[in-house]
Design a protein around this motif. Structure first.
Motif, PDB file in Angstrom:
ATOM      1  N   GLU A 125       0.859  -1.134  -0.131  1.00 42.20           N
ATOM      2  CA  GLU A 125      -0.032  -0.041   0.193  1.00 42.20           C
ATOM      3  C   GLU A 125       0.907   1.151   0.010  1.00 42.20           C
ATOM      4  O   GLU A 125       0.408   2.071  -0.644  1.00 42.20           O
ATOM      5  CB  GLU A 125      -0.887   0.105   1.311  1.00 42.20           C
ATOM      6  N   ALA A 126       1.759   1.270   0.841  1.00 48.46           N
ATOM      7  CA  ALA A 126       2.909   2.327   1.024  1.00 48.46           C
ATOM      8  C   ALA A 126       3.692   2.697  -0.462  1.00 48.46           C
ATOM      9  O   ALA A 126       3.669   3.759  -1.182  1.00 48.46           O
ATOM     10  CB  ALA A 126       3.846   2.047   1.892  1.00 48.46           C
ATOM     11  N   LEU A 127       3.849   1.491  -1.102  1.00 44.60           N
ATOM     12  CA  LEU A 127       4.533   1.637  -2.580  1.00 44.60           C
ATOM     13  C   LEU A 127       3.480   2.245  -3.347  1.00 44.60           C
ATOM     14  O   LEU A 127       3.746   3.083  -4.299  1.00 44.60           O
ATOM     15  CB  LEU A 127       5.042   0.325  -3.061  1.00 44.60           C
ATOM     16  N   LEU A 128       2.155   1.699  -3.500  1.00 49.89           N
ATOM     17  CA  LEU A 128       1.185   2.225  -4.356  1.00 49.89           C
ATOM     18  C   LEU A 128       1.105   3.793  -4.283  1.00 49.89           C
ATOM     19  O   LEU A 128       0.940   4.424  -5.168  1.00 49.89           O
ATOM     20  CB  LEU A 128       0.107   1.292  -4.337  1.00 49.89           C
ATOM     21  N   GLU A 129       1.077   4.052  -3.000  1.00 52.21           N
ATOM     22  CA  GLU A 129       0.856   5.616  -2.530  1.00 52.21           C
ATOM     23  C   GLU A 129       1.738   6.381  -3.190  1.00 52.21           C
ATOM     24  O   GLU A 129       1.560   7.738  -3.822  1.00 52.21           O
ATOM     25  CB  GLU A 129       0.660   5.526  -1.096  1.00 52.21           C
ATOM     26  N   LEU A 130       3.192   5.915  -2.953  1.00 50.64           N
ATOM     27  CA  LEU A 130       4.238   6.657  -3.513  1.00 50.64           C
ATOM     28  C   LEU A 130       3.999   6.838  -5.142  1.00 50.64           C
ATOM     29  O   LEU A 130       4.244   7.734  -5.545  1.00 50.64           O
ATOM     30  CB  LEU A 130       5.493   6.009  -3.263  1.00 50.64           C
ATOM     31  N   VAL A 131       3.810   5.711  -5.579  1.00 47.56           N
ATOM     32  CA  VAL A 131       3.766   5.635  -7.186  1.00 47.56           C
ATOM     33  C   VAL A 131       2.715   6.655  -7.596  1.00 47.56           C
ATOM     34  O   VAL A 131       2.770   7.598  -8.711  1.00 47.56           O
ATOM     35  CB  VAL A 131       3.556   4.198  -7.842  1.00 47.56           C
ATOM     36  N   ALA A 132       1.395   6.558  -6.918  1.00 51.15           N
ATOM     37  CA  ALA A 132       0.293   7.516  -7.388  1.00 51.15           C
ATOM     38  C   ALA A 132       0.555   8.783  -7.013  1.00 51.15           C
ATOM     39  O   ALA A 132       0.077   9.510  -7.785  1.00 51.15           O
ATOM     40  CB  ALA A 132      -0.869   7.014  -6.345  1.00 51.15           C
ATOM     41  N   ALA A 133       1.492   9.352  -5.997  1.00 47.07           N
ATOM     42  CA  ALA A 133       1.800  10.682  -5.736  1.00 47.07           C
ATOM     43  C   ALA A 133       2.559  11.171  -6.922  1.00 47.07           C
ATOM     44  O   ALA A 133       2.447  12.376  -7.157  1.00 47.07           O
ATOM     45  CB  ALA A 133       2.296  10.814  -4.367  1.00 47.07           C
TER      46      ALA A 133
END
Length: 103
Positions: free
Chosen positions: A11-19
Motif C-alpha cells: 500500500e505504501a509503495l502504491l501511494e508513492l507511485v500514485a503521488a
C-alpha cells in the motif's frame, strides 16, 4: 559498498507511485469489449466476424446469416479481404440503427 534494500508495504509503495504518476487505471476500465468499443471507435475501424458478433451480443452464425440476407436493407454490409469478411464500424452502426428502427 553496494546499495541496500528497503522493504515497503504494498500500500505504501502504491501511494508513492500514485503521488508521483497518478493513480493506476482500474483493470475493468482497460478491459472494454466490442459491445462498447463499436460506439466509440473511429467510423473507419475494421472489425472481424468475431468482433461484430461480440458487439451485437449474438453468435458468429448470426453475423454470417445477416451478411447473406437476400433483402438489401437487412443485409449487414461487409467486404472480403484475403478471404475473410471485414466490417467497417460506421457501416455496422448504421445497419444496427436501421434494424432497430424496423426498416
Amino acid at each position: 559498498g553496494g546499495l541496500g534494500t528497503v522493504s515497503l508495504p504494498r500500500e505504501a509503495l502504491l501511494e508513492l507511485v500514485a503521488a508521483e504518476h497518478g493513480p493506476a487505471p482500474a483493470a475493468a476500465a482497460t478491459a472494454v469489449g466490442w459491445r462498447e468499443r463499436l460506439w466509440t471507435c473511429p467510423q473507419d475501424s475494421r472489425l472481424r466476424v468475431a468482433d461484430v458478433a461480440e458487439a451485437l451480443g449474438r453468435p458468429r452464425s448470426f453475423v454470417y446469416r445477416a451478411v447473406a440476407a437476400k433483402r438489401g436493407v437487412h443485409r449487414l454490409p461487409a467486404t472480403r479481404l484475403g478471404g475473410e469478411l471485414v466490417f467497417v464500424a460506421g457501416a455496422v452502426r448504421a445497419w444496427l440503427a436501421c434494424e432497430e428502427q424496423g426498416a
